[in-house]
Design a protein around this motif. Structure first.
Motif, short mmCIF file in Angstrom:
data_model
loop_
_atom_site.label_atom_id
_atom_site.label_comp_id
_atom_site.label_asym_id
_atom_site.label_seq_id
_atom_site.Cartn_x
_atom_site.Cartn_y
_atom_site.Cartn_z
N ILE A 89 1.06 -1.28 -0.11
CA ILE A 89 0.03 0.29 0.01
C ILE A 89 0.97 1.33 -0.02
CG2 ILE A 89 -0.10 0.20 2.63
CD1 ILE A 89 -3.24 0.82 1.75
N GLY A 90 0.97 2.33 -0.80
CA GLY A 90 1.18 3.02 -1.31
C GLY A 90 0.79 4.82 -0.60
N VAL A 91 1.28 5.54 0.34
CA VAL A 91 0.09 6.75 0.68
C VAL A 91 1.41 8.08 0.55
CG1 VAL A 91 -1.05 7.61 2.57
CG2 VAL A 91 -1.41 5.05 2.21
N TYR A 92 0.48 9.47 0.04
CA TYR A 92 1.70 10.22 0.01
C TYR A 92 0.55 11.22 0.65
CZ TYR A 92 -0.88 12.07 -3.70
OH TYR A 92 -1.75 12.62 -5.00
N ARG A 93 0.34 12.21 1.42
CA ARG A 93 0.71 13.59 1.65
C ARG A 93 0.36 14.64 0.74
NH1 ARG A 93 -1.20 14.71 6.79
NH2 ARG A 93 0.56 13.75 8.21
N ASP A 94 -1.27 15.12 0.56
CA ASP A 94 -1.70 16.32 -0.36
C ASP A 94 -0.83 17.20 0.03
OD1 ASP A 94 -2.57 18.51 -1.27
OD2 ASP A 94 -3.87 17.23 -2.43
N PRO A 95 -0.17 17.49 -0.40
CA PRO A 95 0.87 19.30 0.12
C PRO A 95 -0.37 20.24 0.00
CG PRO A 95 1.03 18.63 -2.49
CD PRO A 95 0.24 17.41 -2.19
N GLU A 96 -1.10 20.05 -0.54
CA GLU A 96 -2.47 21.45 -0.58
C GLU A 96 -3.83 20.98 1.07
OE1 GLU A 96 -3.98 22.23 -3.42
OE2 GLU A 96 -2.65 23.47 -4.56
N THR A 97 -3.90 19.83 1.00
CA THR A 97 -4.44 19.24 1.60
C THR A 97 -4.70 18.79 3.21
OG1 THR A 97 -5.37 17.32 1.51
CG2 THR A 97 -6.44 18.97 -0.29
N LEU A 98 -2.83 19.16 3.01
CA LEU A 98 -1.78 18.23 3.92
C LEU A 98 -3.14 16.42 3.97
CD1 LEU A 98 -1.52 20.48 6.38
CD2 LEU A 98 -0.12 19.93 4.68
N ASN A 99 -3.89 16.25 3.91
CA ASN A 99 -4.86 14.87 3.73
C ASN A 99 -3.83 13.65 2.99
OD1 ASN A 99 -6.84 16.19 5.30
ND2 ASN A 99 -8.21 16.17 3.10
N PRO A 100 -4.12 12.55 3.38
CA PRO A 100 -3.26 11.24 3.12
C PRO A 100 -3.74 10.81 1.98
CG PRO A 100 -4.07 11.08 5.37
CD PRO A 100 -4.43 12.10 5.15
N VAL A 101 -3.26 10.49 1.06
CA VAL A 101 -4.16 9.80 -0.83
C VAL A 101 -3.23 8.75 -0.55
CG1 VAL A 101 -4.52 10.93 -2.51
CG2 VAL A 101 -4.38 12.43 -1.64
N GLU A 102 -3.95 7.25 -1.52
CA GLU A 102 -3.58 6.53 -1.92
C GLU A 102 -3.28 6.52 -3.30
OE1 GLU A 102 -5.51 2.75 -3.04
OE2 GLU A 102 -6.91 3.52 -0.99
N TYR A 103 -1.90 6.44 -2.91
CA TYR A 103 -1.47 6.08 -4.67
C TYR A 103 -1.67 4.38 -5.95
CZ TYR A 103 3.19 5.26 -3.16
OH TYR A 103 4.64 4.84 -2.03
N TYR A 104 -1.28 3.35 -4.38
CA TYR A 104 -1.20 2.48 -4.66
C TYR A 104 -2.02 1.36 -3.67
CZ TYR A 104 0.08 -1.78 -6.72
OH TYR A 104 1.09 -3.71 -7.61
N CYS A 105 -2.73 0.20 -4.43
CA CYS A 105 -2.92 -0.62 -2.75
C CYS A 105 -3.63 -2.21 -3.77
CB CYS A 105 -4.54 0.13 -2.88
SG CYS A 105 -4.85 -1.22 -1.23
N LYS A 106 -2.56 -2.98 -3.78
CA LYS A 106 -2.62 -4.15 -4.34
C LYS A 106 -2.31 -5.22 -2.68
CE LYS A 106 -2.89 -7.11 -7.44
NZ LYS A 106 -4.04 -7.09 -8.30
N LEU A 107 -3.97 -5.75 -2.69
CA LEU A 107 -3.88 -6.90 -1.78
C LEU A 107 -4.43 -8.17 -1.86
CD1 LEU A 107 -5.96 -4.01 1.08
CD2 LEU A 107 -3.44 -4.72 0.90
N PRO A 108 -3.90 -8.62 -1.24
CA PRO A 108 -4.72 -11.06 -1.19
C PRO A 108 -5.86 -10.69 -1.23
CG PRO A 108 -2.92 -10.47 -0.10
CD PRO A 108 -3.56 -9.11 0.26
N GLN A 109 -6.35 -11.28 -2.20
CA GLN A 109 -8.30 -11.38 -1.94
C GLN A 109 -8.38 -11.61 -1.24
OE1 GLN A 109 -8.84 -13.65 -5.99
NE2 GLN A 109 -8.20 -12.03 -7.80
N ASP A 110 -7.78 -13.19 -0.56
CA ASP A 110 -9.24 -13.03 0.50
C ASP A 110 -7.98 -12.68 2.48
OD1 ASP A 110 -6.15 -13.84 1.02
OD2 ASP A 110 -6.35 -16.19 1.08
N ILE A 111 -8.32 -10.99 2.16
CA ILE A 111 -7.14 -10.58 2.97
C ILE A 111 -8.56 -9.96 4.15
CG2 ILE A 111 -8.89 -8.35 2.67
CD1 ILE A 111 -5.92 -7.03 2.84
N HIS A 112 -10.02 -10.82 4.14
CA HIS A 112 -10.57 -10.54 5.14
C HIS A 112 -10.75 -11.98 6.17
CE1 HIS A 112 -12.70 -12.83 1.93
NE2 HIS A 112 -13.45 -13.96 2.73
#
Length: 209
Positions: free
Chosen positions: A100-123
């Motif tokens: 999972i990849g997250v960066y902080r938006d320089p204007e809002t300072l909110n975290p933004v997801e830029y990549y997410c690849k997880l196992p299908q049976d994550i639950h």
């Protein structure tokens, strides 16, 4: 409220001192982050459920223990979390890996997801989210929420170095997620770096600025 586990084993503390040192180069830094992660993961996985199994030794039969229950999932937060992944995977090679990849938006300072690849049976899996640093807590909080949004439920967070502010934020946002770390430092500075800390883990792992 989630539990905080500080693993202060002498071997870990010795290696942690070396990676704190600004004179430690990227090669040694990477190796020691990997070694610390393996040692830390033993404690993170200490309470995994086991079941009895009968086997044949070269001498006789024996009843012994194997892991039972849910399978494992390892999820490093990009990019610094990659430095922790391989040594943990070495001791649980059957674990599935997500990123999972997250960066902080320089204007809002909110975290933004830029990549997410997880196992299908994550639950169905016991998930270990890993990042060397827990500073402000923003990336960890957001990453865990993104994982929950996709069905992840049983989540643990492991890091090498943490600030009280980050711990508080993570516990407030995700009171069901226990935290394992090797050190809790004094505070954050005005730029969001942990004091005394160990610098920017991603830059030190990969030799960037």
């Amino acid at each position: 409220m989630s539990q905080l586990h500080v693993v202060d084993h002498p071997l870990i503390q010795h290696k942690l001192t070396i990676i704190r040192d600004k004179h430690t180069g990227s090669k040694i830094f990477r190796e020691l982050v990997s070694e610390i992660s393996m040692l830390l993961s033993y404690e993170v996985m200490r309470e995994l459920p086991t079941e009895e199994k009968e086997i044949e030794t070269p001498i006789t039969t024996a009843k012994t223990k194997v892991l039972s229950g849910k399978k494992l999932g390892l999820i490093p937060i990009l990019r610094a979390g990659l430095g922790m992944l391989e040594s943990v995977r070495d001791i649980v090679p059957a674990a599935r890996v997500g990123h999972i990849g997250v960066y902080r938006d320089p204007e809002t300072l909110n975290p933004v997801e830029y990549y997410c690849k997880l196992p299908q049976d994550i639950h169905e899996r016991e998930l270990i989210v890993m990042d060397p640093m827990l500073a402000t807590g923003g990336s960890a909080v957001a990453s865990i929420q993104f994982i929950k949004d996709r069905g992840g439920k049983n989540i643990r967070f492991m890091c090498i170095n943490a600030a009280p502010e980050g711990i508080e934020e993570l516990q407030k946002a995700h009171p069901d997620v226990d935290i394992w770390t090797c050190s809790v430092d004094e505070k954050l500075n005005e730029h969001g770096y942990i004091i005394p800390g160990l610098g920017d883990a991603g830059d030190r792992l990969f030799g960037t600025k």
